[in-house]
Write an enzyme that holds these catalytic residues in place. Sequence first.
Site, PDB file in Angstrom:
ATOM      1  N   LEU A   1      25.532 -11.650   5.713  1.00  0.00           N
ATOM      2  CA  LEU A   1      25.585 -12.348   6.990  1.00  0.00           C
ATOM      3  C   LEU A   1      24.143 -12.749   7.343  1.00  0.00           C
ATOM      4  O   LEU A   1      23.228 -11.937   7.206  1.00  0.00           O
ATOM      5  CB  LEU A   1      26.135 -11.413   8.074  1.00  0.00           C
TER       6      LEU A   1
ATOM      7  N   LYS B   1      31.122 -14.220  10.629  1.00  0.00           N
ATOM      8  CA  LYS B   1      31.118 -12.949  11.379  1.00  0.00           C
ATOM      9  C   LYS B   1      32.518 -12.708  11.944  1.00  0.00           C
ATOM     10  O   LYS B   1      32.771 -12.889  13.136  1.00  0.00           O
ATOM     11  CB  LYS B   1      30.061 -12.989  12.476  1.00  0.00           C
TER      12      LYS B   1
ATOM     13  N   ARG C   1      25.341 -19.324  15.515  1.00  0.00           N
ATOM     14  CA  ARG C   1      26.101 -18.631  14.467  1.00  0.00           C
ATOM     15  C   ARG C   1      27.578 -18.539  14.836  1.00  0.00           C
ATOM     16  O   ARG C   1      28.461 -18.700  13.985  1.00  0.00           O
ATOM     17  CB  ARG C   1      25.526 -17.241  14.212  1.00  0.00           C
TER      18      ARG C   1
ATOM     19  N   GLU D   1      23.734  -5.901   1.615  1.00  0.00           N
ATOM     20  CA  GLU D   1      23.277  -5.646   2.985  1.00  0.00           C
ATOM     21  C   GLU D   1      23.914  -4.349   3.468  1.00  0.00           C
ATOM     22  O   GLU D   1      24.623  -3.677   2.712  1.00  0.00           O
ATOM     23  CB  GLU D   1      23.657  -6.806   3.911  1.00  0.00           C
TER      24      GLU D   1
ATOM     25  N   TYR E   1      33.258 -12.723  16.177  1.00  0.00           N
ATOM     26  CA  TYR E   1      32.578 -12.032  17.270  1.00  0.00           C
ATOM     27  C   TYR E   1      31.081 -12.219  17.178  1.00  0.00           C
ATOM     28  O   TYR E   1      30.568 -12.698  16.161  1.00  0.00           O
ATOM     29  CB  TYR E   1      32.935 -10.542  17.276  1.00  0.00           C
TER      30      TYR E   1
ATOM     31  N   HIS F   1      51.870 -16.306   9.412  1.00  0.00           N
ATOM     32  CA  HIS F   1      50.527 -16.428   8.825  1.00  0.00           C
ATOM     33  C   HIS F   1      49.898 -17.796   9.081  1.00  0.00           C
ATOM     34  O   HIS F   1      48.710 -17.898   9.335  1.00  0.00           O
ATOM     35  CB  HIS F   1      50.583 -16.185   7.316  1.00  0.00           C
TER      36      HIS F   1
ATOM     37  N   ARG G   1      54.290 -14.152  15.434  1.00  0.00           N
ATOM     38  CA  ARG G   1      53.608 -13.764  14.202  1.00  0.00           C
ATOM     39  C   ARG G   1      54.060 -14.608  13.006  1.00  0.00           C
ATOM     40  O   ARG G   1      55.233 -14.590  12.622  1.00  0.00           O
ATOM     41  CB  ARG G   1      53.841 -12.276  13.894  1.00  0.00           C
TER      42      ARG G   1
HETATM   43  N1  PLP Z   1      25.100  -7.836   8.387  1.00  0.00           N
HETATM   44  C1  PLP Z   1      26.258  -7.387   8.881  1.00  0.00           C
HETATM   45  C2  PLP Z   1      27.399  -7.134   7.948  1.00  0.00           C
HETATM   46  C3  PLP Z   1      26.394  -7.169  10.264  1.00  0.00           C
HETATM   47  O1  PLP Z   1      27.574  -6.737  10.759  1.00  0.00           O
HETATM   48  C4  PLP Z   1      25.283  -7.402  11.108  1.00  0.00           C
HETATM   49  C5  PLP Z   1      25.383  -7.169  12.549  1.00  0.00           C
HETATM   50  O2  PLP Z   1      26.350  -6.709  13.077  1.00  0.00           O
HETATM   51  C6  PLP Z   1      24.093  -7.855  10.544  1.00  0.00           C
HETATM   52  C7  PLP Z   1      24.026  -8.079   9.171  1.00  0.00           C
HETATM   53  C8  PLP Z   1      22.882  -8.127  11.394  1.00  0.00           C
HETATM   54  O3  PLP Z   1      23.075  -9.270  12.187  1.00  0.00           O
HETATM   55  P1  PLP Z   1      22.285  -9.470  13.556  1.00  0.00           P
HETATM   56  O4  PLP Z   1      20.838  -9.308  13.231  1.00  0.00           O
HETATM   57  O5  PLP Z   1      22.620 -10.850  13.965  1.00  0.00           O
HETATM   58  O6  PLP Z   1      22.788  -8.435  14.492  1.00  0.00           O
END
Ligand code: PLP
Length: 285
Positions: A207, A149, A52, A182, A33, A102, A100
């Site tokens: 991320l 993501k 991304r 983070e 997403y 895997h 379904r």
């Molecule tokens: N880290 C995580 C785990 C996130 O889910 C997000 C955003 O949803 C971010 C960092 C920040 O990413 P962005 O600046 O692209 O929104």
Amino acid sequence: MSRIAYVNGQYRPLRDASVNIEDRGYQFADGVYEVCEVRGGRIVDVPRHMARLQRSLRELRIAMPMSLAALTVVLHEVVARNHVHYGLVYLQITRGVARRDHVFPAPGVRPSLVVTARSLNFEKNQLSASRGIAVATVPENRWPRVDIKTVALLPNVLARQTAREQGAYEAWYVGADGFVTEGSASNAWIVTHAGVVVTRSAERGILAGVTRAVLINLLADLQIKLEERPFTPEEACGAAEAFVTAATQLVMPVVTIDGKPIGDGAPGPVARRLREEFHRFSEFS
Ligand code: PLP
């Protein structure tokens, strides 16, 4: 006014918008997403989010459901149809619908695409920024591929819930090595007493936030020194300032970590300035 969602080729009222129960996103969280900020009816940093997205899809070997240009048109259309002036647009791509199993489905199975948009309360967000948020630390509980993501957000859900139950808004993950990775949905930053801005390198363990990348450009322009290195919760507690970044949060000051105040317990001047000037390096479309 009914909200409108785009689902696999159709714009539908949200209450009628649905996906098949054998969608692999539903069955396996087998999808990715993106979330972009919408400001003044325009979408912020589409090319960076699309780059991304394509990387996430490549890493999981999911095909793009349509061209980048067509996808960008859909994003704008959903924002327009929902009359979003300030808010967010969300897009999700899964590996598609198949019985379904895997193992990946046959090559002919088309990825599913869902796009939604919604308004956010600008004043409420500004108020949060003027007060600052509380953070609670939690043990890192995610798989190592947090650079992708994916919609597999159960660990993040649990972390955020733990934080909420402790009266905090965001959770900061702390790895087995004792360093902050983070937030559950944001990147984590501190400002040292020497005025150096510190955040973890995006090479591993986090991320690569789009907001993070844009902010790094702003820091360079403002000639504010940046160190990309990990920091501990103890260093953060003793820092001059702390903040988080995410697309809909921008630069959000952190005023307490596990109940301990950062600096004088109020948003600091560096975070405030970075928030004010943030969009100078964003791209609007
Ligand atoms: N880290 C995580 C785990 C996130 O889910 C997000 C955003 O949803 C971010 C960092 C920040 O990413 P962005 O600046 O692209 O929104």
